[in-house]
Design a protein around this motif. Structure first.
Motif, PDB file in Angstrom:
ATOM      1  N   ARG A   1       0.879  -1.214   0.164  1.00 25.51           N
ATOM      2  CA  ARG A   1       0.022   0.033  -0.180  1.00 25.51           C
ATOM      3  C   ARG A   1       0.867   1.361  -0.009  1.00 25.51           C
ATOM      4  O   ARG A   1       1.636   1.562   0.768  1.00 25.51           O
ATOM      5  N   TYR A   2       0.776   2.135  -1.136  1.00 28.00           N
ATOM      6  CA  TYR A   2       1.503   3.424  -1.153  1.00 28.00           C
ATOM      7  C   TYR A   2       0.301   4.545  -1.136  1.00 28.00           C
ATOM      8  O   TYR A   2      -0.798   4.295  -1.359  1.00 28.00           O
ATOM      9  N   PHE A   3       0.748   5.690  -0.819  1.00 29.76           N
ATOM     10  CA  PHE A   3      -0.072   6.898  -0.609  1.00 29.76           C
ATOM     11  C   PHE A   3       0.415   8.189  -1.224  1.00 29.76           C
ATOM     12  O   PHE A   3       1.823   8.322  -0.979  1.00 29.76           O
ATOM     13  N   ASP A   4      -0.016   8.816  -2.129  1.00 29.02           N
ATOM     14  CA  ASP A   4       0.351  10.112  -2.642  1.00 29.02           C
ATOM     15  C   ASP A   4      -0.594  10.979  -2.061  1.00 29.02           C
ATOM     16  O   ASP A   4      -1.625  11.215  -2.210  1.00 29.02           O
ATOM     17  N   SER A   5       0.277  11.915  -0.926  1.00 31.09           N
ATOM     18  CA  SER A   5      -0.425  12.709   0.054  1.00 31.09           C
ATOM     19  C   SER A   5      -0.783  14.111  -0.943  1.00 31.09           C
ATOM     20  O   SER A   5      -1.870  14.625  -0.266  1.00 31.09           O
ATOM     21  N   GLN A   6      -0.072  14.314  -1.992  1.00 33.12           N
ATOM     22  CA  GLN A   6      -0.330  15.782  -2.651  1.00 33.12           C
ATOM     23  C   GLN A   6      -1.733  15.554  -3.392  1.00 33.12           C
ATOM     24  O   GLN A   6      -2.663  16.420  -3.302  1.00 33.12           O
ATOM     25  N   ASN A   7      -1.945  14.301  -4.303  1.00 34.10           N
ATOM     26  CA  ASN A   7      -3.089  14.037  -4.921  1.00 34.10           C
ATOM     27  C   ASN A   7      -4.286  13.219  -4.101  1.00 34.10           C
ATOM     28  O   ASN A   7      -5.264  12.882  -4.367  1.00 34.10           O
ATOM     29  N   ILE A   8      -3.950  12.869  -2.835  1.00 35.94           N
ATOM     30  CA  ILE A   8      -4.931  11.944  -1.952  1.00 35.94           C
ATOM     31  C   ILE A   8      -5.091  10.648  -2.767  1.00 35.94           C
ATOM     32  O   ILE A   8      -6.395  10.592  -2.880  1.00 35.94           O
ATOM     33  N   ASP A   9      -4.136   9.978  -2.883  1.00 37.86           N
ATOM     34  CA  ASP A   9      -4.614   8.763  -3.586  1.00 37.86           C
ATOM     35  C   ASP A   9      -3.691   7.722  -3.211  1.00 37.86           C
ATOM     36  O   ASP A   9      -2.679   7.399  -3.040  1.00 37.86           O
ATOM     37  N   HIS A  10      -4.537   6.470  -2.753  1.00 38.03           N
ATOM     38  CA  HIS A  10      -4.057   5.141  -1.970  1.00 38.03           C
ATOM     39  C   HIS A  10      -3.606   4.376  -3.437  1.00 38.03           C
ATOM     40  O   HIS A  10      -4.710   4.128  -4.220  1.00 38.03           O
ATOM     41  N   PHE A  11      -2.580   3.678  -3.340  1.00 36.30           N
ATOM     42  CA  PHE A  11      -2.228   2.813  -4.561  1.00 36.30           C
ATOM     43  C   PHE A  11      -1.664   1.442  -4.197  1.00 36.30           C
ATOM     44  O   PHE A  11      -0.971   1.352  -2.982  1.00 36.30           O
ATOM     45  N   TYR A  12      -2.219   0.368  -4.619  1.00 33.62           N
ATOM     46  CA  TYR A  12      -1.989  -0.972  -4.178  1.00 33.62           C
ATOM     47  C   TYR A  12      -1.451  -1.659  -5.449  1.00 33.62           C
ATOM     48  O   TYR A  12      -2.067  -1.808  -6.550  1.00 33.62           O
ATOM     49  N   THR A  13      -0.571  -2.378  -5.079  1.00 32.35           N
ATOM     50  CA  THR A  13       0.426  -2.985  -6.126  1.00 32.35           C
ATOM     51  C   THR A  13       1.189  -4.293  -5.692  1.00 32.35           C
ATOM     52  O   THR A  13       1.495  -4.367  -4.473  1.00 32.35           O
ATOM     53  N   THR A  14       1.488  -4.953  -6.307  1.00 32.23           N
ATOM     54  CA  THR A  14       2.435  -6.106  -6.306  1.00 32.23           C
ATOM     55  C   THR A  14       3.903  -5.827  -6.367  1.00 32.23           C
ATOM     56  O   THR A  14       4.823  -6.359  -5.781  1.00 32.23           O
ATOM     57  N   VAL A  15       4.094  -4.576  -6.613  1.00 31.55           N
ATOM     58  CA  VAL A  15       5.397  -3.974  -7.038  1.00 31.55           C
ATOM     59  C   VAL A  15       6.132  -3.627  -5.517  1.00 31.55           C
ATOM     60  O   VAL A  15       5.345  -2.610  -4.876  1.00 31.55           O
ATOM     61  N   SER A  16       7.150  -4.007  -4.907  1.00 31.65           N
ATOM     62  CA  SER A  16       7.736  -3.729  -4.004  1.00 31.65           C
ATOM     63  C   SER A  16       8.733  -2.343  -3.728  1.00 31.65           C
ATOM     64  O   SER A  16       8.880  -1.681  -2.861  1.00 31.65           O
ATOM     65  N   ASN A  17       9.085  -1.885  -5.102  1.00 32.54           N
ATOM     66  CA  ASN A  17       9.869  -0.913  -5.251  1.00 32.54           C
ATOM     67  C   ASN A  17       9.285   0.250  -5.890  1.00 32.54           C
ATOM     68  O   ASN A  17       8.764   0.154  -7.132  1.00 32.54           O
ATOM     69  N   ASN A  18       9.032   1.327  -5.204  1.00 31.23           N
ATOM     70  CA  ASN A  18       8.422   2.344  -5.739  1.00 31.23           C
ATOM     71  C   ASN A  18       9.157   3.296  -6.563  1.00 31.23           C
ATOM     72  O   ASN A  18       8.717   4.665  -6.687  1.00 31.23           O
ATOM     73  N   SER A  19      10.267   3.175  -7.168  1.00 33.17           N
ATOM     74  CA  SER A  19      10.937   4.068  -7.843  1.00 33.17           C
ATOM     75  C   SER A  19      10.260   4.354  -9.469  1.00 33.17           C
ATOM     76  O   SER A  19      10.467   5.553  -9.796  1.00 33.17           O
ATOM     77  N   THR A  20       9.309   3.467  -9.597  1.00 34.59           N
ATOM     78  CA  THR A  20       8.564   3.811 -10.762  1.00 34.59           C
ATOM     79  C   THR A  20       7.390   4.799 -10.578  1.00 34.59           C
ATOM     80  O   THR A  20       6.961   5.268 -11.458  1.00 34.59           O
ATOM     81  N   PHE A  21       7.164   4.999  -9.437  1.00 35.99           N
ATOM     82  CA  PHE A  21       5.927   6.042  -8.872  1.00 35.99           C
ATOM     83  C   PHE A  21       6.265   6.783  -7.659  1.00 35.99           C
ATOM     84  O   PHE A  21       5.980   6.371  -6.606  1.00 35.99           O
ATOM     85  N   PRO A  22       7.664   7.602  -7.930  1.00 31.55           N
ATOM     86  CA  PRO A  22       8.214   8.266  -6.816  1.00 31.55           C
ATOM     87  C   PRO A  22       7.230   9.393  -5.972  1.00 31.55           C
ATOM     88  O   PRO A  22       7.700   9.495  -4.737  1.00 31.55           O
ATOM     89  N   ASN A  23       6.113   9.645  -6.461  1.00 30.68           N
ATOM     90  CA  ASN A  23       5.318  10.567  -5.809  1.00 30.68           C
ATOM     91  C   ASN A  23       4.557   9.802  -4.449  1.00 30.68           C
ATOM     92  O   ASN A  23       3.877  10.336  -3.506  1.00 30.68           O
ATOM     93  N   TYR A  24       4.750   8.463  -4.515  1.00 27.24           N
ATOM     94  CA  TYR A  24       4.011   7.584  -3.487  1.00 27.24           C
ATOM     95  C   TYR A  24       4.901   7.172  -2.608  1.00 27.24           C
ATOM     96  O   TYR A  24       6.044   6.419  -2.852  1.00 27.24           O
ATOM     97  N   ALA A  25       4.370   7.244  -1.343  1.00 34.05           N
ATOM     98  CA  ALA A  25       5.260   6.730   0.036  1.00 34.05           C
ATOM     99  C   ALA A  25       4.702   5.254   0.451  1.00 34.05           C
ATOM    100  O   ALA A  25       3.351   5.291   0.355  1.00 34.05           O
ATOM    101  N   PHE A  26       5.755   4.591   0.606  1.00 32.52           N
ATOM    102  CA  PHE A  26       5.304   3.337   1.087  1.00 32.52           C
ATOM    103  C   PHE A  26       4.668   3.222   2.523  1.00 32.52           C
ATOM    104  O   PHE A  26       5.146   4.127   3.323  1.00 32.52           O
ATOM    105  N   GLU A  27       3.506   2.689   2.663  1.00 26.06           N
ATOM    106  CA  GLU A  27       2.733   2.751   3.908  1.00 26.06           C
ATOM    107  C   GLU A  27       2.955   1.131   4.620  1.00 26.06           C
ATOM    108  O   GLU A  27       3.338   1.081   5.910  1.00 26.06           O
ATOM    109  N   LYS A  28       2.570   0.044   3.993  1.00 27.05           N
ATOM    110  CA  LYS A  28       2.543  -0.940   4.782  1.00 27.05           C
ATOM    111  C   LYS A  28       2.097  -2.020   3.605  1.00 27.05           C
ATOM    112  O   LYS A  28       1.685  -1.885   2.459  1.00 27.05           O
TER     113      LYS A  28
END
Length: 292
Positions: free
Chosen positions: A208-235
């Motif tokens: 679970r990742y979160f983009d606080s600027q756009n208020i968007d939760h993002f769920y993915t099987t990808v463990s490395n968020n380098s391809t979506f840097p605006n998203y912070a890993f949550e859990k």
């Protein structure tokens, strides 16, 4: 945990000439959830909303309009709203359109009491924004408290994945979590699917990742968020299957560029969803939730 309830409603949209105000009339909760004229939150269940829209011709012409309808419980100065029902002009074939859907009223608390109300707003076809909400005069008292339903996890070590919704004038967020506590400002909609709380053979972590600027939760099987840097890993929120297994269904991922929001559902719609959501991919496989 909290039970939030669906309402079964029928209402009428009358559209006149362009300078007239469309109207909504005639909503009512399903009779099975009423006690002595009050909406009884202790009765549980998930009745489906049914609705019919009609509009009038004036001088042989229909006005082209879009509309949003929202139900809410007003308690202690705070409104706990349902996700909007969206009606677009393209839904109409002539003067009527009928359908059904599921809408929960988010209580945000297990407290009893409050008043159930409804409001709606309209816009002319092609207009970028809706007009102000108009209140519908009817209201019902709410009795007893409620908690979100526990659901029926189908296998060992599985749990309900609750779908919550946050909506503002130019943004939206769909939040999926094992928590049955409705976050502040969100609406509980339903249990979208069931997933695993511990990793078993064939499953992968869902990050679970979160983009606080756009208020968007993002769920993915990808463990490395380098391809979506605006998203912070949550859990790691839960575990799901990477390939389809007996008893599981695909969980489809959609995205709305205008709302900057990801949306996950077990219901595939090749044409996307209202709000500009277009199909991206199957993200994982899980067990079907209470939505059918």
């Amino acid at each position: 945990m909290k039970h939030n309830f669906l309402l079964s409603v029928a209402f009428l949209l009358i559209s006149t000439i362009s300078n007239a105000v469309p109207k909504v009339t005639g909503w009512a909760p399903d009779a099975a959830y009423m006690t002595n004229g009050n909406l009884d939150l202790a009765k549980g269940g998930t009745p489906r909303i049914s609705y019919t829209f009609t509009r009038e011709q004036v001088n042989g012409v229909y006005e082209d309009v879009d509309m949003q309808l929202v139900f809410y419980i007003q308690r202690n100065g705070q409104n706990y709203e349902s996700a909007p029902v969206y009606i677009t002009n393209s839904n109409f074939l002539g003067d009527t359109w009928t359908g059904n859907d599921r809408r929960f009223i988010a209580l945000g608390t297990s407290q009893a009491g409050g008043v159930l109300r409804a409001k709606y707003r309209v816009r002319s076809q092609g207009s970028p924004s809706y007009g102000p909400y108009m209140e519908i005069s009817k209201s019902l008292n709410v009795i007893n408290g409620a908690i979100n339903p526990p659901g029926n996890p189908p296998v060992a070590n599985s749990a309900s994945i609750y779908r919550y919704y946050y909506g503002a004038s130019n943004s939206a967020n769909h939040f999926y979590t094992v928590s049955n506590i409705t976050p502040g400002g969100y609406t509980f909609e339903f249990i979208e699917f069931y997933a695993l709380t511990t990793q078993v053979s064939g499953t992968v972590p869902i990050y679970r990742y979160f983009d606080s600027q756009n208020i968007d939760h993002f769920y993915t099987t990808v463990s490395n968020n380098s391809t979506f840097p605006n998203y912070a890993f949550e859990k790691i929120e839960f575990y799901a299957y990477a390939t389809q297994q007996p008893g599981t269904v695909p969980v489809y991922r959609y995205f709305s560029p205008s709302l900057k929001n990801h949306f996950y559902t077990t219901h595939y719609s090749p044409g996307g969803y209202n709000g500009g959501y277009y199909y991206e991919r199957i993200e994982f496989y899980a067990y079907q939730g209470e939505r059918r």
